[in-house]
Design an enzyme around this catalytic site. Sequence first.
Site, mmCIF file in Angstrom:
data_model
loop_
_atom_site.group_PDB
_atom_site.id
_atom_site.type_symbol
_atom_site.label_atom_id
_atom_site.label_comp_id
_atom_site.label_asym_id
_atom_site.label_seq_id
_atom_site.Cartn_x
_atom_site.Cartn_y
_atom_site.Cartn_z
ATOM 1 C CE1 TYR B 138 -4.166 -1.775 0.333
ATOM 2 C CE2 TYR B 138 -2.886 -3.168 1.837
ATOM 3 C CZ TYR B 138 -4.179 -2.930 1.004
ATOM 4 O OH TYR B 138 -4.733 -3.977 0.791
ATOM 5 C CG ASN B 161 -10.841 -2.094 -7.976
ATOM 6 O OD1 ASN B 161 -11.260 -1.298 -9.056
ATOM 7 N ND2 ASN B 161 -10.188 -3.043 -8.101
ATOM 8 C CB CYS B 169 -7.433 -4.102 -5.917
ATOM 9 S SG CYS B 169 -8.982 -4.943 -5.870
ATOM 10 C CG HIS B 170 -5.668 -9.813 -7.107
ATOM 11 N ND1 HIS B 170 -6.231 -9.323 -8.201
ATOM 12 C CD2 HIS B 170 -4.679 -10.510 -7.524
ATOM 13 C CE1 HIS B 170 -5.691 -9.605 -9.203
ATOM 14 N NE2 HIS B 170 -4.617 -10.481 -8.970
ATOM 15 C CD GLU B 196 -1.924 -12.200 -10.197
ATOM 16 O OE1 GLU B 196 -0.875 -11.454 -9.989
ATOM 17 O OE2 GLU B 196 -2.917 -11.722 -10.478
#
Lengths: 163, 212
Positions: B138, B161, B169-170, B196
Amino acid sequence: MSISETAKAPFERVVGEHGPLVWRVCRGMLDQHDAEDAWSETFLAAMGAWARFDGNVAGWLVTIAHRKAVDVLRARSRAAFPTAEPPEVVSTLGVPDGRDLDLWAALALLPTRQRAAVVHHHLAGLPFAEVAQLTGTTEPAARKAASDGVQRLRSLLAGKDIA
Amino acid sequence: MTTTAPFAVPDADPALLARLHARLEDAATGDAAPDVHYRTVDSPLGPLLVAATEQGVARLAFAIEDEDEVLESLATRIGPRVLRAPRRLDPAARWLDHFFAGDHGPYPGPVDLRLARGFRLAVLERLREVPFGRTISYAALAARTDAPRAVRAVGTACATNPVPLVVPCHRVVRSDGSTGAYRGGAEAKVRLLALERDGVLPASGGSAPRLL
């Protein structure tokens, strides 16, 4: 939910709630093909005006559908060789008696005034006062047209699945 | 309204109503286009609601958000002509399928970020630059904006979001490496980060998340 009283519902909800009603009006007034056109045209027109509309949604949709149907019927009757509404539709009532006259086909045999009165009152649930307004007549006349129409339907559908 | 017919009225069968609805969708283009069109897409994280304007994808909602409330909010904030139109959102559905299968590409279609304003919008624009497989804190994301100390406001921008996954945003995590909150639920965020990292989305409620 933090939606204010004046906020409009998503239009999809209108389609979901009133789709079958608009279908009964369109199919009651028109043959299968024209009814399908009229159904989507009714909702397309309603969606265009949805942001500004305020009032009784069902009555409003029936009004739009009625006008679409009347336009189609007028165009058909102006045609040199009217082809509208032969009782050609396969029965959807499933009565295996060899006759192919179902409710929609029987409605097509009524004079337009009776047909509209029966459809708007008995199939769409409009009170006779609104049926009269929609068809440009008086309430007693609309009531009479519906009654005559129902009587004629009963004889046309005699032997069919009628209450 | 119910019928009062003194004779049997055939019901409109569901297949017919579906066909009629599809015709309405096809006709509702150009000047007659709805304010918002939407569909749901099945995903390993449960059904996702995807909504778009003529400008692009404007909203993606997880199943933990109530669909009726999402649609009502779209009707209020964008416009009430909200129509289900699945085929128009086929490209978005295909991208989601590929994403959950481990495809690295960012969403290639247009995105309409009108539901975000001001600083939150600026944060989302920076966030779109974070690629698949990477994370950012952040604080580091705040540092990329005009307000590098607004770490909490960055958190709010991520939490609100309107298009999670499309704007990733993850991929924003806490400075200590823990995952933090997520609009689709904390578990969904852990699973997305594992997807990911490993190329495979772990099953729900599986082994203890390694990131925590």
